[in-house]
Scaffold this active site. Structure first.
Site, PDB file in Angstrom:
ATOM      1  N   GLU A 121       0.829  -1.220   0.000  1.00 24.19           N
ATOM      2  CA  GLU A 121       0.000   0.000   0.000  1.00 24.19           C
ATOM      3  C   GLU A 121       0.860   1.264   0.000  1.00 24.19           C
ATOM      4  OE1 GLU A 121      -2.831  -0.377   3.188  1.00 24.19           O
ATOM      5  OE2 GLU A 121      -3.599  -2.275   2.452  1.00 24.19           O
TER       6      GLU A 121
ATOM      7  N   GLU B  53      -5.578 -10.110   0.277  1.00 23.13           N
ATOM      8  CA  GLU B  53      -6.597 -10.066   1.329  1.00 23.13           C
ATOM      9  C   GLU B  53      -7.936  -9.731   0.694  1.00 23.13           C
ATOM     10  OE1 GLU B  53      -5.465  -7.138   4.231  1.00 23.13           O
ATOM     11  OE2 GLU B  53      -3.340  -7.605   3.990  1.00 23.13           O
TER      12      GLU B  53
END
Length: 425
Positions: free
Chosen positions: A181, A334
């Site tokens: 991220e 995820e």
């Protein structure tokens, strides 16, 4: 990782889980010594009595020590279909119990650690590797440089590679998801594309050379809401990083700028690309129990989702650019669907079922043949974005578990054990 603005979010952060270290450390040492890990790397912080007891117990099973073949990183991705994995709270449920609940050993098990990691985190990783060796197949190791990218030094990289090589030699392949991220604005490594690419490339070079059973994953945040203005670590105008992120050269960072390409470390460094995709709800603020919009999973993966942040059609097509054009295996490290037990609205089974039906739709593997990994986020935890508990799980409630396991498609691959044999064969 949700579709919204910072701070970063649900599912992608880990809770601390070493409070009970001493209570399980000795059994872990015994298991890992039997699996071939070095004594000195495991017993830091234990008493001499603990250490001697662990060594004695491990010595009694030397004859059973396995010899394991290392899976080359190029052989990790399946030729068709996708690996099914889990991001599991090992304090709440061991991998063996999850495998029993699922009816399959997961092909991938996700672990998190700071980088550089502490001695206790190192022991935890080795403990996780021991569980994976028995009840899974592969580790996805997310490394978080919370001290900033400058903390990634030659010494820390050398230590990492040695640990990875040890885990590989124990029969467990590893995929390293380094500083995920990075296109967000909430981590100490955020929006620093020049430093980030350099650090990633250096780690990748060392891992490729010293741990052939390990691979590198580049995993930005889904860019709905980019550049996530207001985050603590957003790029500042007038800096080299800001200039590198201003891809259309208009002097501003907006969704019209490429939200992925400035952070890409290059094909030589990257083995996998990944993006976490969650259903956090249909509209902001989060916390309401809402049915997933039709085709949301595929639309997010291709940059065509229209939802909480408005029209995200300015986003690049992540799958096309990095899965197809760059030819990389694509992972969903995820995924899960939000259910808030304290809120009204849609029923838990309906929210979760309608999400997994999108993820496991037959069109998913047909439309995205380079999608090679899907990991479920199996946590029941407090989320700061909601200021309350969110149940992301699919195996804790029997009726949901039964529906989920029935829906698992034939194109998923599960854990098949490691390539290990006893030394006396």
């Amino acid at each position: 990782m949700p579709d919204a603005t910072p701070p970063a979010q649900g599912g992608s952060r880990r809770d601390e889980f070493v409070d009970r270290f001493k209570s399980w450390a000795l059994p872990v040492v015994v298991v890992l010594l039997a699996a071939g890990f070095g004594t000195a790397s495991l017993v830091n912080g234990l008493t001499d009595r603990d250490r001697k007891a662990g060594e004695a117990a491990a010595g009694a099973s030397v004859a059973a020590n396995p010899v394991c073949e290392v899976t080359d990183r190029k052989g990790v991705a399946p030729s068709s279909g996708a690996l099914f994995g889990v991001n599991l709270n090992l304090d709440a449920k061991p991998l063996s119990q999850y495998a029993a609940d699922l009816g399959h050993k997961p092909a991938v098990s996700v672990s998190f650690a700071d980088f550089p990691y502490t001695d206790q985190e190192r022991v935890h990783l080795q403990q996780a590797a021991a569980q994976i060796r028995t009840d899974g197949h592969m580790m996805l190791l997310t490394l978080e440089p919370k001290q900033g990218l400058a903390a990634i030094t030659p010494d820390t990289v050398t230590g990492l590679v040695k640990d990875l090589a040890d885990i590989n030699a124990g029969g467990v392949p590893v995929i390293v998801r380094l500083a995920h991220e990075m296109n967000g604005s909430w981590y100490p490594w955020s929006q620093q594309p020049l430093e980030y690419k350099d650090a990633f490339a250096k780690v990748a070079t060392a891992v490729h050379a010293g741990a052939p059973g390990s691979a590198m994953m580049w995993a930005p945040n889904y860019a709905g809401g980019y550049p996530f203005a207001g985050g603590q670590y957003e790029a500042k105008p007038g800096t080299p990083d800001f200039d590198a992120l201003d891809t259309n050269h208009d002097g501003a960072l907006t969704m019209a700028d490429d939200s992925y390409a400035p952070y890409y470390p290059g094909d030589d460094a990257v083995d996998w690309v990944g993006m976490s995709l969650y259903h956090w709800g249909a509209r902001y603020p989060w916390g309401e129990n809402e049915i997933p919009e039709a085709n949301k999973f595929a639309d997010q993966l291709t940059g065509t989702y229209v939802g909480a942040n408005g029209d995200d059609s300015l986003l690049p097509d992540f799958y096309q650019v990095y899965g197809h054009d760059h030819g990389k295996p694509v992972a969903i490290p995820e995924t899960a669907a939000l259910y808030n037990p304290a809120a009204g609205g849609a029923a838990e089974i309906d929210i979760k079922r309608l999400w997994w039906e999108q993820v496991f739709n037959p069109d998913t593997t047909a439309k995205f043949p380079n999608l090679k990994m899907i990991n479920w986020f199996e946590w029941d935890k407090n989320e700061v974005e909601v200021n309350g508990r969110i149940d992301w799980t699919i195996t804790d409630t029997p009726s949901i578990r039964d529906a989920f396991t029935t829906a698992l498609p034939a194109w998923l691959h599960y854990g098949t054990g490691t390539n290990c044999r006893p030394t006396d064969d």
